[in-house]
Design a protein around this motif. Structure first.
Motif, PDB file in Angstrom:
ATOM      1  N   ASP A  87       0.823  -1.211   0.000  1.00 17.55           N
ATOM      2  CA  ASP A  87       0.000   0.000   0.000  1.00 17.55           C
ATOM      3  C   ASP A  87       0.857   1.261   0.000  1.00 17.55           C
ATOM      4  O   ASP A  87       0.372   2.340  -0.331  1.00 17.55           O
ATOM      5  CB  ASP A  87      -0.933   0.029   1.218  1.00 17.55           C
ATOM      6  CG  ASP A  87      -1.984  -1.067   1.173  1.00 17.55           C
ATOM      7  OD1 ASP A  87      -2.202  -1.655   0.084  1.00 17.55           O
ATOM      8  OD2 ASP A  87      -2.591  -1.334   2.228  1.00 17.55           O
ATOM      9  N   THR A  88       2.132   1.132   0.379  1.00 18.09           N
ATOM     10  CA  THR A  88       3.026   2.295   0.349  1.00 18.09           C
ATOM     11  C   THR A  88       3.474   2.623  -1.076  1.00 18.09           C
ATOM     12  O   THR A  88       3.940   3.727  -1.335  1.00 18.09           O
ATOM     13  CB  THR A  88       4.277   2.080   1.226  1.00 18.09           C
ATOM     14  OG1 THR A  88       5.012   0.958   0.736  1.00 18.09           O
ATOM     15  CG2 THR A  88       3.899   1.859   2.681  1.00 18.09           C
ATOM     16  N   THR A  91      -1.298   3.250  -5.289  1.00 13.41           N
ATOM     17  CA  THR A  91      -2.310   4.239  -4.944  1.00 13.41           C
ATOM     18  C   THR A  91      -3.580   3.919  -5.737  1.00 13.41           C
ATOM     19  O   THR A  91      -3.516   3.237  -6.764  1.00 13.41           O
ATOM     20  CB  THR A  91      -1.856   5.674  -5.289  1.00 13.41           C
ATOM     21  OG1 THR A  91      -1.624   5.761  -6.703  1.00 13.41           O
ATOM     22  CG2 THR A  91      -0.602   6.056  -4.539  1.00 13.41           C
ATOM     23  N   ALA A  92      -4.695   4.436  -5.261  1.00 12.04           N
ATOM     24  CA  ALA A  92      -5.962   4.217  -5.958  1.00 12.04           C
ATOM     25  C   ALA A  92      -5.893   4.850  -7.348  1.00 12.04           C
ATOM     26  O   ALA A  92      -5.409   5.965  -7.509  1.00 12.04           O
ATOM     27  CB  ALA A  92      -7.111   4.815  -5.161  1.00 12.04           C
ATOM     28  N   THR A  95      -9.624   8.777  -8.261  1.00 11.42           N
ATOM     29  CA  THR A  95      -9.508   9.688  -7.120  1.00 11.42           C
ATOM     30  C   THR A  95     -10.620   9.529  -6.089  1.00 11.42           C
ATOM     31  O   THR A  95     -10.405   9.836  -4.928  1.00 11.42           O
ATOM     32  CB  THR A  95      -9.467  11.155  -7.595  1.00 11.42           C
ATOM     33  OG1 THR A  95     -10.615  11.417  -8.403  1.00 11.42           O
ATOM     34  CG2 THR A  95      -8.212  11.448  -8.378  1.00 11.42           C
ATOM     35  N   ASN A  98     -10.988   4.688  -2.178  1.00  9.54           N
ATOM     36  CA  ASN A  98     -10.066   4.629  -1.047  1.00  9.54           C
ATOM     37  C   ASN A  98      -9.726   3.169  -0.791  1.00  9.54           C
ATOM     38  O   ASN A  98     -10.258   2.275  -1.440  1.00  9.54           O
ATOM     39  CB  ASN A  98     -10.669   5.303   0.194  1.00  9.54           C
ATOM     40  CG  ASN A  98     -11.920   4.610   0.680  1.00  9.54           C
ATOM     41  OD1 ASN A  98     -11.970   3.388   0.773  1.00  9.54           O
ATOM     42  ND2 ASN A  98     -12.948   5.380   1.004  1.00  9.54           N
ATOM     43  N   PHE A  99      -8.866   2.911   0.159  1.00  9.47           N
ATOM     44  CA  PHE A  99      -8.391   1.552   0.378  1.00  9.47           C
ATOM     45  C   PHE A  99      -9.436   0.639   1.012  1.00  9.47           C
ATOM     46  O   PHE A  99      -9.203  -0.537   1.190  1.00  9.47           O
ATOM     47  CB  PHE A  99      -7.082   1.553   1.181  1.00  9.47           C
ATOM     48  CG  PHE A  99      -5.893   1.844   0.314  1.00  9.47           C
ATOM     49  CD1 PHE A  99      -5.287   0.832  -0.402  1.00  9.47           C
ATOM     50  CD2 PHE A  99      -5.399   3.127   0.182  1.00  9.47           C
ATOM     51  CE1 PHE A  99      -4.209   1.088  -1.233  1.00  9.47           C
ATOM     52  CE2 PHE A  99      -4.320   3.395  -0.639  1.00  9.47           C
ATOM     53  CZ  PHE A  99      -3.722   2.373  -1.349  1.00  9.47           C
ATOM     54  N   SER A 106      -5.654  -0.085  -8.794  1.00  9.37           N
ATOM     55  CA  SER A 106      -4.509   0.655  -8.268  1.00  9.37           C
ATOM     56  C   SER A 106      -3.437   0.849  -9.318  1.00  9.37           C
ATOM     57  O   SER A 106      -3.399   0.136 -10.320  1.00  9.37           O
ATOM     58  CB  SER A 106      -3.898  -0.117  -7.093  1.00  9.37           C
ATOM     59  OG  SER A 106      -4.871  -0.470  -6.155  1.00  9.37           O
ATOM     60  N   ALA A 108       0.970   1.925  -9.579  1.00 10.56           N
ATOM     61  CA  ALA A 108       2.250   2.193  -8.922  1.00 10.56           C
ATOM     62  C   ALA A 108       3.136   2.903  -9.920  1.00 10.56           C
ATOM     63  O   ALA A 108       3.160   2.558 -11.103  1.00 10.56           O
ATOM     64  CB  ALA A 108       2.897   0.889  -8.457  1.00 10.56           C
ATOM     65  N   GLU A 112       9.185   7.917  -7.779  1.00 11.94           N
ATOM     66  CA  GLU A 112       8.409   8.798  -6.911  1.00 11.94           C
ATOM     67  C   GLU A 112       8.894  10.247  -6.945  1.00 11.94           C
ATOM     68  O   GLU A 112       8.132  11.161  -6.727  1.00 11.94           O
ATOM     69  CB  GLU A 112       8.474   8.297  -5.473  1.00 11.94           C
ATOM     70  CG  GLU A 112       7.842   6.935  -5.278  1.00 11.94           C
ATOM     71  CD  GLU A 112       8.069   6.401  -3.880  1.00 11.94           C
ATOM     72  OE1 GLU A 112       8.651   7.110  -3.039  1.00 11.94           O
ATOM     73  OE2 GLU A 112       7.668   5.260  -3.626  1.00 11.94           O
ATOM     74  N   ARG A 124      -6.279  -4.553  -5.923  1.00 11.50           N
ATOM     75  CA  ARG A 124      -5.998  -4.839  -4.510  1.00 11.50           C
ATOM     76  C   ARG A 124      -7.171  -5.627  -3.953  1.00 11.50           C
ATOM     77  O   ARG A 124      -8.320  -5.186  -4.041  1.00 11.50           O
ATOM     78  CB  ARG A 124      -5.816  -3.551  -3.720  1.00 11.50           C
ATOM     79  CG  ARG A 124      -5.488  -3.777  -2.256  1.00 11.50           C
ATOM     80  CD  ARG A 124      -5.410  -2.415  -1.537  1.00 11.50           C
ATOM     81  NE  ARG A 124      -4.971  -2.548  -0.183  1.00 11.50           N
ATOM     82  CZ  ARG A 124      -5.758  -2.790   0.860  1.00 11.50           C
ATOM     83  NH1 ARG A 124      -7.064  -2.950   0.669  1.00 11.50           N
ATOM     84  NH2 ARG A 124      -5.269  -2.874   2.071  1.00 11.50           N
TER      85      ARG A 124
END
Length: 179
Positions: A87-88, A91-92, A95, A98-99, A106, A108, A112, A124
């Motif tokens: 989860d780090t 991201t969704a 927008t 949420n998780f 998701s 990645a 970064e 996920r």
């Protein structure tokens, strides 16, 4: 019917391909293959304009980004620490999600710190494991702006629908579709 290949047990899976490979490994093999990247940019010259750099520099950056991206994903997935999860990195995709959203679509990013070139797209599951569905070299601002992006969105939706219809909500449930 979809089949999955286990990358890291209980944490990371990838769609299996007919060629006995999987999406995760195929992406990282291609992203670190000079010949593949050279051909990709020859066939997609607008991408270089999108990034504003030359082909050789772009290829070098992608290879470096891919190596780091793969290493980070596998390191976090292999970590036994409970406060560090995939989860780090993911991201969704949408927008408004949420998780807590079941079957969360998701993405990645390969880098970064600055706008990176690489993206992985995954679903996920309820227990926090991820199924890699697709990956691509970012060529447009939004997925909907390219044919490849539209294909990724279609795959994500198809996999989510399949998982929902077959009650594959977590790692335990998906066991029967893992090769």
């Amino acid at each position: 019917m979809f089949a999955l290949r286990e990358i890291i047990k209980g944490k990371l899976y990838a769609l299996s391909r007919a060629s006995n490979s999987d999406v995760f490994n195929l992406c990282f093999e291609q992203w670190q293959d000079v010949t593949f990247l050279h051909d990709f940019f020859l066939n997609n010259p607008a991408v270089l304009a999108y990034y504003g750099i030359g082909r050789k520099e772009c290829i070098k950056k992608i290879i470096k980004e891919a190596g780091r991206f793969e290493e980070d994903l596998l390191s976090i997935a292999n970590s036994g620490e409970t406060d560090i999860s995939l989860d780090t990195i993911f991201t969704a995709l949408h927008t408004d999600d949420n998780f807590e959203t079941p079957f969360l679509q998701s993405k990645a990013y390969g880098n970064e710190q600055s706008p990176g070139f690489l993206r992985l797209y995954a679903i996920r599951l309820s227990d926090g494991c991820y199924i890699i569905v697709a990956g691509l070299i970012k060529t447009t601002r939004a997925l909907q702006e390219s044919e490849e992006g539209k294909e990724v969105l279609f795959k994500l939706k198809a996999v989510v629908n399949f998982l929902k219809e077959n009650n594959f909500e977590d790692t335990y449930n998906i066991a029967e579709i893992i090769l």
